[in-house]
Write a protein that holds these residues in place. Structure first.
Motif, PDB file in Angstrom:
ATOM      1  N   GLU A   1      -2.740  19.659   1.014  1.00  0.00           N
ATOM      2  CA  GLU A   1      -3.399  19.607  -0.297  1.00  0.00           C
ATOM      3  C   GLU A   1      -3.689  18.184  -0.759  1.00  0.00           C
ATOM      4  O   GLU A   1      -4.541  17.969  -1.616  1.00  0.00           O
ATOM      5  CB  GLU A   1      -2.523  20.300  -1.351  1.00  0.00           C
ATOM      6  N   ARG A   2      -2.929  17.247  -0.214  1.00  0.00           N
ATOM      7  CA  ARG A   2      -3.087  15.861  -0.664  1.00  0.00           C
ATOM      8  C   ARG A   2      -3.937  15.084   0.322  1.00  0.00           C
ATOM      9  O   ARG A   2      -3.468  14.754   1.421  1.00  0.00           O
ATOM     10  CB  ARG A   2      -1.723  15.172  -0.775  1.00  0.00           C
ATOM     11  N   GLY A   3      -5.155  14.783  -0.067  1.00  0.00           N
ATOM     12  CA  GLY A   3      -6.031  13.965   0.743  1.00  0.00           C
ATOM     13  C   GLY A   3      -6.083  12.556   0.191  1.00  0.00           C
ATOM     14  O   GLY A   3      -5.378  12.217  -0.759  1.00  0.00           O
ATOM     15  N   GLY A   4      -6.946  11.731   0.760  1.00  0.00           N
ATOM     16  CA  GLY A   4      -7.095  10.358   0.291  1.00  0.00           C
ATOM     17  C   GLY A   4      -5.863   9.529   0.609  1.00  0.00           C
ATOM     18  O   GLY A   4      -4.923  10.001   1.262  1.00  0.00           O
ATOM     19  N   GLY A   5      -5.869   8.298   0.142  1.00  0.00           N
ATOM     20  CA  GLY A   5      -4.718   7.408   0.333  1.00  0.00           C
ATOM     21  C   GLY A   5      -4.260   7.414   1.779  1.00  0.00           C
ATOM     22  O   GLY A   5      -5.074   7.297   2.704  1.00  0.00           O
TER      23      GLY A   5
ATOM     24  N   ILE B   1       0.822  -1.207   0.000  1.00  0.00           N
ATOM     25  CA  ILE B   1       0.000   0.000   0.000  1.00  0.00           C
ATOM     26  C   ILE B   1       0.858   1.261   0.000  1.00  0.00           C
ATOM     27  O   ILE B   1       0.367   2.349  -0.283  1.00  0.00           O
ATOM     28  CB  ILE B   1      -0.962  -0.020   1.208  1.00  0.00           C
ATOM     29  N   TYR B   2       2.140   1.116   0.299  1.00  0.00           N
ATOM     30  CA  TYR B   2       3.057   2.260   0.329  1.00  0.00           C
ATOM     31  C   TYR B   2       3.885   2.296  -0.946  1.00  0.00           C
ATOM     32  O   TYR B   2       4.246   1.244  -1.482  1.00  0.00           O
ATOM     33  CB  TYR B   2       4.015   2.161   1.518  1.00  0.00           C
ATOM     34  N   PRO B   3       4.251   3.473  -1.433  1.00  0.00           N
ATOM     35  CA  PRO B   3       5.111   3.521  -2.623  1.00  0.00           C
ATOM     36  C   PRO B   3       6.584   3.279  -2.305  1.00  0.00           C
ATOM     37  O   PRO B   3       7.100   3.755  -1.292  1.00  0.00           O
ATOM     38  CB  PRO B   3       4.913   4.950  -3.148  1.00  0.00           C
TER      39      PRO B   3
ATOM     40  N   ALA C   1       3.144  19.124  -0.984  1.00  0.00           N
ATOM     41  CA  ALA C   1       1.683  19.072  -1.114  1.00  0.00           C
ATOM     42  C   ALA C   1       1.054  18.435   0.128  1.00  0.00           C
ATOM     43  O   ALA C   1       0.034  18.915   0.626  1.00  0.00           O
ATOM     44  CB  ALA C   1       1.293  18.307  -2.376  1.00  0.00           C
ATOM     45  N   TYR C   2       1.679  17.387   0.641  1.00  0.00           N
ATOM     46  CA  TYR C   2       1.178  16.807   1.891  1.00  0.00           C
ATOM     47  C   TYR C   2       1.285  17.840   3.019  1.00  0.00           C
ATOM     48  O   TYR C   2       0.343  18.027   3.798  1.00  0.00           O
ATOM     49  CB  TYR C   2       1.977  15.553   2.275  1.00  0.00           C
TER      50      TYR C   2
END
Lengths: 84, 84
Positions: A51-55, A28-30, A46-47
């Protein structure tokens, strides 16, 4: 530009999921080894900006908010320097 | 699970930035070759849901919104199958 050697000393928290060698500890992690540095910096910023939601953003947002611009540059340089 | 062979036929738009071989065409874009499939699926679904802002989200959100769940699974399987 970031300093990969300095970055190596800053990835203790990152490594729990992304590995100290940039190979993720679960699918699940890159993986981050050899990833493009400019992309990694932009993603962390962005995190940090919320700004970065989801995941996995509920984990990544507070992690990134503990990082300075220099930390981000160093960490991105470190992971980008690794061989996938 | 996605079908990498089907995915190969669906990455024409992706390839402009991420490469057909998963090597990004510019450092601002992430390499995708060999990336973890579960991560890729979650990232595309977060873009599609409009949850991921910042970075290149102005490009990625509409791209992801053109994809079905099956498209996402196939594309993720394709890029994940490639050697970094």
């Amino acid at each position: 530009a970031g300093d990969p050697a300095a970055g190596e000393g800053k990835v203790a928290a990152c490594a729990a999921c992304h590995g100290s060698d940039g190979n993720a500890t679960a699918p699940i992690y890159p993986n981050l080894a050899g990833q493009n540095v400019a992309y990694l910096e932009n993603a962390l910023k962005a995190y940090r900006a919320g700004e970065r939601g989801g995941g996995m953003s509920m984990m990544m947002t507070p992690q990134a908010q503990s990082l300075s611009d220099e930390d981000i540059a160093d960490i991105a340089a470190y992971y980008g320097s690794l061989t996938p």
